[in-house]
Write a protein that holds these residues in place. Sequence first.
Motif, PDB file in Angstrom:
ATOM      1  N   ARG A  82       5.946  10.187   1.257  1.00  0.00           N
ATOM      2  CA  ARG A  82       5.233   8.801   0.500  1.00  0.00           C
ATOM      3  C   ARG A  82       5.757   7.737   1.446  1.00  0.00           C
ATOM      4  NH1 ARG A  82       4.244   7.141  -5.657  1.00  0.00           N
ATOM      5  NH2 ARG A  82       4.115   4.975  -5.150  1.00  0.00           N
ATOM      6  N   MET A  83       4.647   6.938   1.669  1.00  0.00           N
ATOM      7  CA  MET A  83       4.901   5.649   2.654  1.00  0.00           C
ATOM      8  C   MET A  83       4.725   4.465   1.879  1.00  0.00           C
ATOM      9  SD  MET A  83       3.218   6.193   6.348  1.00  0.00           S
ATOM     10  CE  MET A  83       3.456   7.615   7.186  1.00  0.00           C
ATOM     11  N   THR A  84       5.554   3.545   1.733  1.00  0.00           N
ATOM     12  CA  THR A  84       5.136   2.186   1.324  1.00  0.00           C
ATOM     13  C   THR A  84       4.878   1.092   2.559  1.00  0.00           C
ATOM     14  OG1 THR A  84       6.484   2.821  -0.582  1.00  0.00           O
ATOM     15  CG2 THR A  84       5.800   0.395  -0.100  1.00  0.00           C
TER      16      THR A  84
ATOM     17  N   ALA B 113      -2.411  -4.206  -9.167  1.00  0.00           N
ATOM     18  CA  ALA B 113      -2.223  -3.829 -10.588  1.00  0.00           C
ATOM     19  C   ALA B 113      -0.455  -4.181 -10.770  1.00  0.00           C
ATOM     20  CB  ALA B 113      -2.651  -2.422 -11.079  1.00  0.00           C
ATOM     21  N   PRO B 114      -0.081  -4.144 -12.009  1.00  0.00           N
ATOM     22  CA  PRO B 114       1.294  -4.247 -12.325  1.00  0.00           C
ATOM     23  C   PRO B 114       2.081  -3.169 -11.681  1.00  0.00           C
ATOM     24  CG  PRO B 114       0.221  -4.522 -14.188  1.00  0.00           C
ATOM     25  CD  PRO B 114      -0.716  -4.035 -13.418  1.00  0.00           C
ATOM     26  N   HIS B 115       3.199  -3.580 -10.945  1.00  0.00           N
ATOM     27  CA  HIS B 115       3.904  -2.463 -10.218  1.00  0.00           C
ATOM     28  C   HIS B 115       5.297  -3.052 -10.005  1.00  0.00           C
ATOM     29  CE1 HIS B 115       2.753  -5.094  -7.222  1.00  0.00           C
ATOM     30  NE2 HIS B 115       3.730  -5.007  -6.533  1.00  0.00           N
TER      31      HIS B 115
ATOM     32  N   ILE C 257       0.791  -1.285  -0.026  1.00  0.00           N
ATOM     33  CA  ILE C 257       0.006  -0.131  -0.016  1.00  0.00           C
ATOM     34  C   ILE C 257       0.917   1.242   0.005  1.00  0.00           C
ATOM     35  CG2 ILE C 257      -1.691   1.352   1.370  1.00  0.00           C
ATOM     36  CD1 ILE C 257      -2.484  -1.496   2.448  1.00  0.00           C
ATOM     37  N   SER C 258       0.774   2.138  -0.768  1.00  0.00           N
ATOM     38  CA  SER C 258       1.328   3.290  -0.824  1.00  0.00           C
ATOM     39  C   SER C 258       0.381   4.547  -0.405  1.00  0.00           C
ATOM     40  CB  SER C 258       1.760   3.795  -2.455  1.00  0.00           C
ATOM     41  OG  SER C 258       2.827   3.020  -2.612  1.00  0.00           O
ATOM     42  N   VAL C 259       0.918   5.250   0.318  1.00  0.00           N
ATOM     43  CA  VAL C 259       0.420   6.422   1.080  1.00  0.00           C
ATOM     44  C   VAL C 259       1.030   7.918   0.718  1.00  0.00           C
ATOM     45  CG1 VAL C 259      -0.658   7.166   3.159  1.00  0.00           C
ATOM     46  CG2 VAL C 259      -0.355   4.819   2.844  1.00  0.00           C
TER      47      VAL C 259
ATOM     48  N   GLY D 131       7.553   0.835  -3.562  1.00  0.00           N
ATOM     49  CA  GLY D 131       6.787   0.489  -4.707  1.00  0.00           C
ATOM     50  C   GLY D 131       6.396   1.420  -5.483  1.00  0.00           C
ATOM     51  N   ILE D 132       6.201   1.273  -6.626  1.00  0.00           N
ATOM     52  CA  ILE D 132       5.757   2.176  -7.738  1.00  0.00           C
ATOM     53  C   ILE D 132       4.971   1.639  -8.997  1.00  0.00           C
ATOM     54  CG2 ILE D 132       7.665   2.409  -9.159  1.00  0.00           C
ATOM     55  CD1 ILE D 132       7.450   5.354  -9.229  1.00  0.00           C
ATOM     56  N   GLY D 133       3.629   2.305  -9.264  1.00  0.00           N
ATOM     57  CA  GLY D 133       2.846   1.349 -10.338  1.00  0.00           C
ATOM     58  C   GLY D 133       3.897   1.362 -11.556  1.00  0.00           C
TER      59      GLY D 133
END
Lengths: 163, 571
Positions: free
Chosen positions: A45-47, A79-81, A5-7, A153-155
């Motif tokens: 940004r948090m992962t 989704a792909p990330h 989860i990215s915040v 993480g990143i999409g």
Amino acid sequence: MRHLISVLIENESGALSRVAGLFSARGYNIESLTVAPTEDPSLSRMTIITNGSDETVEQITKQLNKLIETVKVVDLSEAPHLERELMLLKVRATGKDREEMKRMADIFRARIVDVTDTTYVIELTGNQGKLDAFIQAIDPALILETVRSGVCGIGRGERVLRV
Amino acid sequence: MLLTGAEIVVQCLQRENVKYVFGYPGGAVLHIYDAFFQQDEIRHVLVRHEQAAVHAADGYARASGEVGVALVTSGPGATNAVTGIATAYCDSIPVVILSGQVPTAMIGQDAFQEVDTVGITRPCVKHNFLVKDVAELADTLKKAFHIARTGRPGPVLVDIPKDVSAAKCEFRYPETVSMRSYNPVVKGHQGQIRKAVKALREAKRPILYAGGGVILADAADELTALARRVGAPVTTTLMALGAYPASDRQFLGMPGMHGTYEANLALHHADVVLSVGARFDDRVIGSPEHFASEPRTIIHIDIDPSSISKRVKADLPIVGDVRHVLADFLRILDEEGVTAPSEALAPWWERIEQWRARRCLAYEQPAEGPIKPQYVIETLWKVTKGDAIVTSDVGQHQMWAAQYYRFDHPRRWLNSGGLGTMGVGLPYAMGARFARPDAPVVCVTGEASIQMCIQELSTCKQFRLPLKIVNLNNGYLGMVRQWQQLFHGGRYSESYMDSLPDFAALARAYGHVGIRVDRPADLQPALERAFSEHANELVFLDVRIDPRENVYPMIQGGKGLTEMILSADDL
């Protein structure tokens, strides 16, 4: 199931403890949590890597959204990330082990970033599995220290998380 | 003009139209108290314990719909306030709490009366702030009020270090608030609403299940209009009593652990449940698994998405302010030409009437001998013509008040539903009286609960609050005793309280009227005197009730809605 989860959250003091407190107060798991400011220094940004049923993860994203300082929440694992984690290892590097360690670092496309007569510091980036594999591939007796950053993480592609 | 932080606090409260601040002074808030001394727009109500300051502000908010404000000092002032803050949080009540803090340079040094107030309160506030710079104070206070009253309301704490309240800066109060991270939804999704209206119209066995959100959104009129239009039965939770007139035929009473037979069975057997600002709490549906055993369509309207599908999966979630969403329901029904209830609901009402015929709340009051608590509440309802603001504490007396005082209007019933805080009753009554100085205010309490904030009798004297306290005195922690009787083999561990004070004499010691009532025949005259002869005084009625009386119906924790105990004979 494992979720990433990215915040995007206001870069305020206390924001991290609100998130960490939310997870402990509601009994959610945190496997890893990373946080740093974005290109806009007022935003962090948090992962977060967490585990739970679909219902639990739905509640986690809702509860994260409910925090007043939260700007956006995305479950990247839907989704792909891409996922990356950085690891620094300090290993004993003497005698025949010195050459072997260099060879292993090359195989894993790691970099040796600090050298003394007796030690190396190896820098390795990849997903969690690759980092785990490297630790398993080398002689555990030679590991002096490890430090891991936690997962970022990143999409992929046009999927963008920004304000 | 340059103002001190303390003067800015006062200015901001005035701009927010705050009329009362409930508080207690101390070292870290001396500058703020000094600024209060030099103005007379806002009245400060000096309580006797900080817990009561927050409860009173909370009670004020519940009775008025406005944001309540409490002011406490650092350290113990803040920790004493925590119970009040958590109570407001659990029931989503808009309260702004201002707490003093040690000077910024001393934070983290274990200074005198220092605690990490922001850290301690974080899990029980909607949001909190530590103001480190006087230049941020006005903006922060503006945000605090905005956050407290919008979206799902809740308490917001602003921690103000002593040097910040002393420092000066240019004062400018922002007209508006804009926060990129906080934009609560108001309007519901129109497509979802249309689907919901369709489901409701096609339902054979519909029920409207309303919660505290209806009160908070001031949506009682819309709820009532919708219920009348579709002809469905209505059940309102403990937090929503008064959202629908209890004297109306469509009202089934409260659902849940001590809900009525008809409300629980109707909720369980309905084919469409329209949940409006309610959250399928464990005290309402008991076991979610048992509840899920019956197939039904659940429409869930709530302003807080995290309340939807938390315990019970919603088939039709609608996020939005319930007043707006219900207004949309009514507009769509207008468009579709639905003006009167469908005849198709007749069989459903027949079933409900059969359940209602069980008369699950029936009781007998013998002419001589112990006063029944149910009789006390019914008599109170009669004497006040059902028109008082009633506050309660927590326990058996709370349930009896909820069951037997028939609330026809919202914001007349004030109690701690979520946190279940003993001690709220008296400070809630104080707050309610300030909010509604014309209304009769009654605190229904028990001999155990009242002692948790009894020091406020002194505040009531100082501010001449003519509250009526009805103490249902059975000498026991009644609800604890009831559970011990039913589920712990009659082992009454620590539920009997010896050495109780003479409450009537205690009330007189505080300067009030104290009356003890032992016989059923004396009850009504005593209540009538409280509202006539002693109309302008606080009257403490110590009513000795039957100590063996239990609250029924009852559903044991973790059981389902159909597993009710209706009387001691069911055991």
